[in-house]
Scaffold this motif. Structure first.
Motif, PDB file in Angstrom:
ATOM      1  N   VAL A  33      -5.397   3.148   0.371  1.00 32.56           N
ATOM      2  CA  VAL A  33      -4.038   2.771  -0.013  1.00 32.56           C
ATOM      3  C   VAL A  33      -3.261   2.314   1.213  1.00 32.56           C
ATOM      4  O   VAL A  33      -2.448   1.399   1.146  1.00 32.56           O
ATOM      5  CB  VAL A  33      -3.326   3.948  -0.715  1.00 32.56           C
ATOM      6  CG1 VAL A  33      -1.845   3.632  -0.932  1.00 32.56           C
ATOM      7  CG2 VAL A  33      -3.996   4.246  -2.050  1.00 32.56           C
ATOM      8  N   TYR A  40       1.060   2.995  -5.097  1.00 34.74           N
ATOM      9  CA  TYR A  40       0.814   4.041  -6.096  1.00 34.74           C
ATOM     10  C   TYR A  40       1.554   3.743  -7.393  1.00 34.74           C
ATOM     11  O   TYR A  40       1.053   4.035  -8.486  1.00 34.74           O
ATOM     12  CB  TYR A  40       1.242   5.400  -5.550  1.00 34.74           C
ATOM     13  CG  TYR A  40       0.259   6.014  -4.582  1.00 34.74           C
ATOM     14  CD1 TYR A  40      -1.050   6.300  -4.968  1.00 34.74           C
ATOM     15  CD2 TYR A  40       0.628   6.297  -3.264  1.00 34.74           C
ATOM     16  CE1 TYR A  40      -1.961   6.850  -4.081  1.00 34.74           C
ATOM     17  CE2 TYR A  40      -0.270   6.852  -2.368  1.00 34.74           C
ATOM     18  CZ  TYR A  40      -1.562   7.136  -2.780  1.00 34.74           C
ATOM     19  OH  TYR A  40      -2.465   7.687  -1.901  1.00 34.74           O
ATOM     20  N   GLU A  92      -0.065   3.237 -11.229  1.00 34.16           N
ATOM     21  CA  GLU A  92       0.340   3.995 -12.407  1.00 34.16           C
ATOM     22  C   GLU A  92       0.207   3.179 -13.687  1.00 34.16           C
ATOM     23  O   GLU A  92       0.063   3.738 -14.775  1.00 34.16           O
ATOM     24  CB  GLU A  92       1.793   4.474 -12.255  1.00 34.16           C
ATOM     25  CG  GLU A  92       1.972   5.597 -11.252  1.00 34.16           C
ATOM     26  CD  GLU A  92       3.441   5.968 -11.068  1.00 34.16           C
ATOM     27  OE1 GLU A  92       4.294   5.367 -11.762  1.00 34.16           O
ATOM     28  OE2 GLU A  92       3.722   6.847 -10.238  1.00 34.16           O
TER      29      GLU A  92
END
Length: 238
Positions: free
Chosen positions: A158, A173, A177
């Motif tokens: 990430v 992030y 989702e």
């Protein structure tokens, strides 16, 4: 949408009622979630089946684009079932096409004696899930997930992805989702099927395959972490 008459709409909604599909969610049967606002992903078809087209148009926030998607959902079902007659011993199941092949493969692979290879897992399980994002998620989500899972090269952290995009890790992030939100409406039974597949992978005892599977589940079924009965080994976001 302007060409759909009330008479035609009655046929479409009667097909849904006749086959008792009113509980199906819009997001489960929509051609694409990209055109469907998230606030109505979980709206059951029966909500619209009791309305006229004029009623739907008069609903708050239901502009031409939203009305079009609602009509498309009913039209798709009618095209398949419009001329069919319900049978007392059979039931109709509506599901996105990619789910049928996924469940069929998991059922077969879980029952076979030979181990599932990494190549097979990528092709038959991971890739179909990721490709569905091109249909349902924001355009930037697909390449992110592809890179995160290492489908086109080495798996990216990430941290690396956030630097490449010039955004914060929190933003990355946030984009991830969407994977869980898509699967929640597209494949609500997916967690139980994943549990079945993980049992097979654990029995095979192949670490690379389990690591890829776990990374995929963390993205697509984030609320089902009980599936991951062993600690993940891909922590790279320090």
């Amino acid at each position: 949408p302007s060409l759909v008459s009330e008479a035609l709409w009655v046929q479409w909604r009667d097909t849904v009622k006749r086959h008792k599909l009113g509980a199906e969610k819009l997001g489960h049967v929509a051609p694409s979630l990209q055109a469907l606002p998230t606030v109505i992903w979980n709206t059951p078809l029966e909500f619209y089946a009791k309305l006229t087209v004029a009623d739907i148009r008069s609903l708050k926030t239901h502009g031409e684009k939203r009305v079009r998607v609602v009509l498309e959902c009913f039209h798709g079902i009618h095209e398949i079932l419009g001329k069919s007659t319900p049978q007392p011993h059979l039931v109709v199941r509506m599901a996105p096409k990619f789910i049928d092949s996924l469940e069929a493969w998991i059922a077969t692979a879980s029952a076979q004696s030979q181990a599932i290879t990494l190549s097979e897992l990528k092709k038959r399980f991971v890739r179909p899930l990721v490709d569905q994002l091109k249909v349902d998620a924001s355009p930037s989500v697909f390449p992110l997930v592809e890179g995160r899972l290492g489908l086109t090269g080495a798996a990216q952290s990430v941290r690396v992805q956030s630097k490449t995009l010039g955004v914060t890790r929190a933003r990355v992030y946030q984009l991830f989702e969407e994977c869980g939100k898509v699967m929640d409406v597209r494949w609500p039974e997916g967690a139980s099927w994943c549990q079945r597949l993980r049992g097979k992978l654990l029995a095979d005892g192949r670490r690379d395959e389990i690591a890829l599977f776990d990374a995929t589940v963390e993205l697509f079924f984030p609320d089902q972490k009980q599936l991951l009965t062993e600690p993940s080994t891909n922590g790279d976001d320090e």
